[in-house]
Write an enzyme that holds these catalytic residues in place. Structure first.
Site, mmCIF file in Angstrom:
data_model
loop_
_atom_site.group_PDB
_atom_site.id
_atom_site.type_symbol
_atom_site.label_atom_id
_atom_site.label_comp_id
_atom_site.label_asym_id
_atom_site.label_seq_id
_atom_site.Cartn_x
_atom_site.Cartn_y
_atom_site.Cartn_z
ATOM 1 N N GLU A 95 0.739 -1.093 -0.273
ATOM 2 C CA GLU A 95 -0.098 -0.014 -0.048
ATOM 3 C C GLU A 95 0.853 1.181 0.185
ATOM 4 O O GLU A 95 1.203 1.806 -0.949
ATOM 5 C CB GLU A 95 -0.862 0.019 1.237
ATOM 6 C CG GLU A 95 -2.202 0.743 1.032
ATOM 7 C CD GLU A 95 -3.439 0.494 1.598
ATOM 8 O OE1 GLU A 95 -4.466 0.772 1.450
ATOM 9 O OE2 GLU A 95 -3.463 -0.476 2.465
ATOM 10 N N GLU A 128 -2.351 0.250 13.397
ATOM 11 C CA GLU A 128 -3.435 0.379 12.578
ATOM 12 C C GLU A 128 -4.667 0.178 13.510
ATOM 13 O O GLU A 128 -5.780 0.765 13.378
ATOM 14 C CB GLU A 128 -3.392 -0.396 11.483
ATOM 15 C CG GLU A 128 -4.458 -0.229 10.399
ATOM 16 C CD GLU A 128 -4.379 -0.991 9.267
ATOM 17 O OE1 GLU A 128 -3.746 -1.988 9.068
ATOM 18 O OE2 GLU A 128 -4.977 -0.419 8.234
#
Ligand code: BGC
Length: 909
Positions: free
Chosen positions: A442, A713
């Site tokens: 990502e 996260e």
């Protein structure tokens, strides 16, 4: 006493070379050895080339961002800057610096982007030429860039310590060039100039696709060499250059790099021109990436599976350098991971498809190696194909080389670790672009993550240029209908989603507040208006946003309580409308500052109308809310959406919600940055400190307790028993929840800005249970601000320091306010606050104690007859009451449980 000047900056930079700014602004600071220093006047002179600019003596307190208003600056010119400053005490000081402009008119027509002309598809290559120098060189500059990434070599020496140039811009609009001083690398006679080319962001796989901008890497360079006597030699990349293969066989951002030192590199190829619009090429806008730290492994681990794994003790971003003497042809592979799994084995599943592997085929000599055009997010490195000796390996930490700005420290080591984890996550994710994460497939400039984190980012580092450059790309990628790229630089379409797309307005505003720089607003105003119109076009029935894509309160645990989506339980269109309101406020205030009177009126009216529509839709006539999650209440309070008469009721609803969650947060990306502020600013500091200091899941200190060295996260990335969450989305280096950093600075240590750029400051430390001493320092545009408190023996001491040219107030815990000028201050007052870390006793509630998993496990072991099964019934009781059901034997066991947990708490302080 005499006056001196420190830190003269030109467009936020110290002595810039290759500067592209045509109207640079000058800033300086005055030293703060004594108090109440105010500048009374300044005189600025700029001399160089044809320019002889002199402001004359200007009576002004302004010492920040004073714009150059002289005749146009010429390209490639050295300018000396002379500054005189007078203060309110009649002192005068003199300072001096310089800057050098870059190619203000761009590259010459003859300079072409060139690439190897070969039918072989080369991932990496070198383009090169020779020049002969026969006279002494006075000055030599190289201006270079690439479609892809490049390194510039002169006589086989790397021209600078930059990594990953040119940086990631929206190449369809902008490409940056870098400026190098190559005079020290040139010698008389033949010199080789070489650009080593790789894929970079231009061609590496990003977001599931390769070659996002083009299919061939190409280099562009111009060398300007000035000889004594005024003669100049210009060398351009053109079709006379040659090319060759490179020992780097392949390099990809997600997948890693392969270097083959046995490959035959002798073949040479011609080059060909690659078409790219050179008018898009501009001078480097922000700080480059560099190696900022070198870290040795803390140990070598042999995992249960037999893998050799180095542990660097810190989840970091960069590459590993190692020294090796192997066999010719020996293949050594380095694999990278953030965590080990529950069994202690090497774990890469959460990298998803990113291979993150560096491969080296050795030439048999002693070599010191590291990859050059890729980076990894890792703490653990598996070594395959060679014996791993700890002393031969070093991690090179690489990121945008920003100037540190702030530091928070306190008496609780866990909170210090949290502050450090936030800084590490910023370092790892500020690799030219603010990314969501640095390790999996990502690493994109997700707008929402950047928006959530920007206020904290500006406390940790000077991020003015970093965000200015990024906002350029945000605006460049804005769609015709006003929507904003989901990731910047734009790769996967545009959206209008709360928090994410609002970064178009909120980040310029935040930067304006942090640096007092109205250019952020001027540059973005048009884009903000277009975005506000896009939001208006999305409004349906009743003039409210009711449909369209939203991320909602991303990853909030309250949805996980009842379902399994990622969007949290808060009504996502309530969120969308509140953030639309925020955009209108920013548009109104920016219009005001920029003196766009009509626009200001328009946005003020639109805001008023939207506010009443939101109130009609989402608040009942008695002050309940349609959605009463933590995040919904937080937004209603923090963004002043709730009617004033309902605020206390909503605060009460929020209190109840937090208490229902046993004093824990239940917020995601939207609510988390504001939760503690909403509690603290609405009379619930007791809950704010509880949420902050809670070390159970979900909570910031839970991660710390679990050994985190960066911010995760997900709140539940690793469970108490070491189980890892679903690898599909489980990054251990995501800064969004690090947004608590600004609360540490602003509320705990108490550095509060009262005017943009900190021209006025409030110091208002908040005594926080569990933290007996806290302090922060922060470098604002005027100098260093310090603030803190210390509670000892019933007395609280508040320390405050305000830099020259600022003034403000110090607020004591009792509420007493002292108006102050600048300088160092210390106030003391009596306090009965007991901030000692909480201890449990027989009068503590069972539920409160068992919320700590360590206590829960101890309780199950010590008194399984009570805690072995469901213990819901006794949770509300005190330990004393619960013990009364079991006689003295039970009381002994209860005391043992309490002793166990108190000792554990003691140890972690
Ligand atoms: C990222 C997030 C991001 C989100 C939005 C994720 O994959 O890592 O942080 O904001 O996507 O969809």
């Amino acid at each position: 006493m005499s006056l001196s000047i420190k830190e003269i900056r030109i467009e936020y930079r110290d002595k810039p070379v290759g500067m592209g700014e045509k109207k640079p602004r000058f800033s300086w600071k005055l030293p703060s050895e004594w108090g109440d220093v105010f500048q009374s006047a300044y005189r600025l002179r700029v001399r160089g080339g044809e320019v002889n600019y002199d402001t004359g003596k200007v009576k002004s307190r302004k010492s920040h961002l004073i714009e150059y208003k002289g005749t146009p600056l010429a390209p490639e010119t050295h300018y000396d800057v002379f500054l005189d400053v007078w203060d309110n005490r009649g002192n005068k000081a003199h300072g001096q610096t310089y800057f050098e402009t870059g190619l203000l008119d761009g590259f010459v027509k003859e300079t072409q982007f060139i690439a190897p002309a070969t039918s072989e598809s080369l991932s990496c290559s070198e383009i090169f030429t020779e020049i002969t120098i026969e006279k002494p060189v006075v000055r030599a500059r190289a201006y270079a860039t690439a479609l892809g990434m490049y390194e510039l070599y002169v006589n086989r020496q790397k021209a600078d310590d930059l990594c990953f140039a040119p940086y990631w811009t929206d190449y369809r609009h902008t490409l940056e060039y870098q400026t190098y001083d190559i005079a020290p690398l040139l010698w008389e006679g033949k010199n080789e100039v070489c650009l080593r080319l790789a894929k970079g962001w231009y061609r590496s796989e990003l977001n599931g696709k390769r070659d996002n901008y083009g299919t061939e890497s190409a280099g562009l360079a111009e060398l300007h060499v000035d000889f004594a006597g005024g003669e100049r030699f210009v060398l351009s990349t053109n079709e006379t250059w040659r090319s060759r293969r490179c020992f780097i066989a392949d390099s990809e951002i997600y997948h890693g790099e392969t270097q083959d030192f046995t490959a035959d590199l002798s073949a040479e190829y011609p080059v060909k021109e690659i078409q790219y619009d050179k008018s898009r090429v501009v001078a480097q806008m922000s700080e480059p990436c560099r190696v900022t730290q070198r870290i040795k492994p803390v140990c070598l681990i042999k995992t249960p599976k037999g893998e050799q794994v180095l542990d660097f003790g810190q989840n970091l971003v960069g590459v590993v350098e190692f020294r090796i003497q192997g066999e010719r042809g020996q293949k050594v592979m380095l694999r990278h991971a953030e965590v080990l799994d529950k069994e202690g084995n090497f774990y890469t599943e959460n990298l998803r498809t990113a291979r993150a592997e560096d491969v080296y085929i050795l030439d048999g000599t002693e070599q010191t190696l590291h990859s050059r055009f890729t980076w990894h997010g890792f703490r653990y490195v598996q070594i395959i194909g060679a014996e791993a000796n700890v002393e031969d390996f070093t991690a090179l930490v690489i990121h945008s080389d920003l100037t540190p700005a702030g530091m928070f420290t306190c008496s609780d080591e866990r909170v210090n670790r949290l502050a450090e984890n936030i800084r590490w996550s910023q370092r790892g994710n500020f690799v030219d672009v603010p990314t969501d994460c640095p390790q999996r497939d990502e690493r994109l400039g997700w707008t929402g993550d950047a928006n959530v984190f920007a206020p904290t980012a500006a406390f940790n580092y000077d991020v003015a240029l970093f965000f200015r450059k990024w906002l350029n790309d945000l605006r460049a990628g804005q769609a015709d209908d006003g929507s904003i790229p989901a990731t910047v630089p734009s790769l996967n379409g545009s959206i209008a989603a709360a928090m994410w797309s609002d970064s178009a307005a909120m980040i310029p505003w935040e930067m304006y507040l942090a640096y007092g720089d109205t250019r952020f607003l001027a540059d973005s105003f048009d884009s903000i208006c277009r975005y506000a119109d896009k939001l208006q076009s999305m409004c349906g029935e009743g003039g409210l946003i009711r449909s369209g894509h939203q991320f909602g309160d991303w990853l909030a645990p309250d949805r996980e309580e009842c379902g399994y989506t990622k969007s949290g339980a808060t009504d996502m269109y309530f969120i969308a409308n509140v953030f639309y309101l925020r955009v209108l406020e920013i548009a109104r205030d920016a219009a005001d500052i920029l003196s766009f009177t009509e626009k200001r009126k328009e946005f003020a009216a639109r805001r008023r109308a939207l506010l009443s529509r939101i109130r009609r839709e989402y608040f009942t006539v008695t002050g309940r809310m349609v959605c009463e999650t933590q995040t919904a209440c937080v937004l209603a309070l923090h963004f002043d959406v709730a009617p004033a008469r309902f605020r206390s009721k909503i605060a009460h609803t929020l209190r109840e919600n937090v208490e229902r969650h046993r004093g824990k947060l239940a917020t995601g990306f939207i609510g988390t940055p504001y939760l503690c502020f909403a509690l603290a600013d609405n009379g619930m500091y007791d809950l704010a400190e509880k949420v902050l200091m809670d070390d159970t899941c979900p909570g910031w200190l839970y991660e710390v307790k679990m050994g985190a060295t960066t911010v995760w996260e997900r709140w539940n990335g690793i469970s108490m028993d070491g189980e890892l969450y679903d690898p599909e989305m489980n990054s251990f280096n995501h800064y969004a929840y690090g947004s608590i950093g600004s609360f540490l600075f602003r509320r705990v240590a108490g550095i509060e800005r009262l005017a943009p750029g900190y021209a006025r400051i409030r110091i208002n430390p908040h005594l926080t249970a569990g933290i007996e001493e806290a302090s922060a320092e922060f470098e604002c545009p005027y100098g260093t601000i310090r603030a803190g408190y210390c509670v000892r023996g019933g007395v609280v001491a508040i320390t405050a320091e305000l830099p020259p040219n600022t003034a403000g107030e110090v607020v004591l815990p009792s509420g007493t306010v002292h108006a102050v000028g600048n300088g160092k201050f210390r106030f003391e007052e009596k306090t009965d606050a007991d901030l000692k870390p909480h201890r449990f006793d027989m009068d503590s509630k069972v539920g409160d104690v068992l919320d700590d998993e360590r206590a829960f496990r101890a309780a199950r072991e010590i008194a399984p007859e009570i805690f072995g099964g469901a213990s819901e019934m006794i949770r509300p009781m005190t330990f004393r009451r619960a013990a009364s059901y079991g006689g003295e034997e039970m009381a002994v066991k209860m005391r043992e449980i309490l002793r166990y947990i108190n000792e554990a708490i003691e140890k972690q302080q």
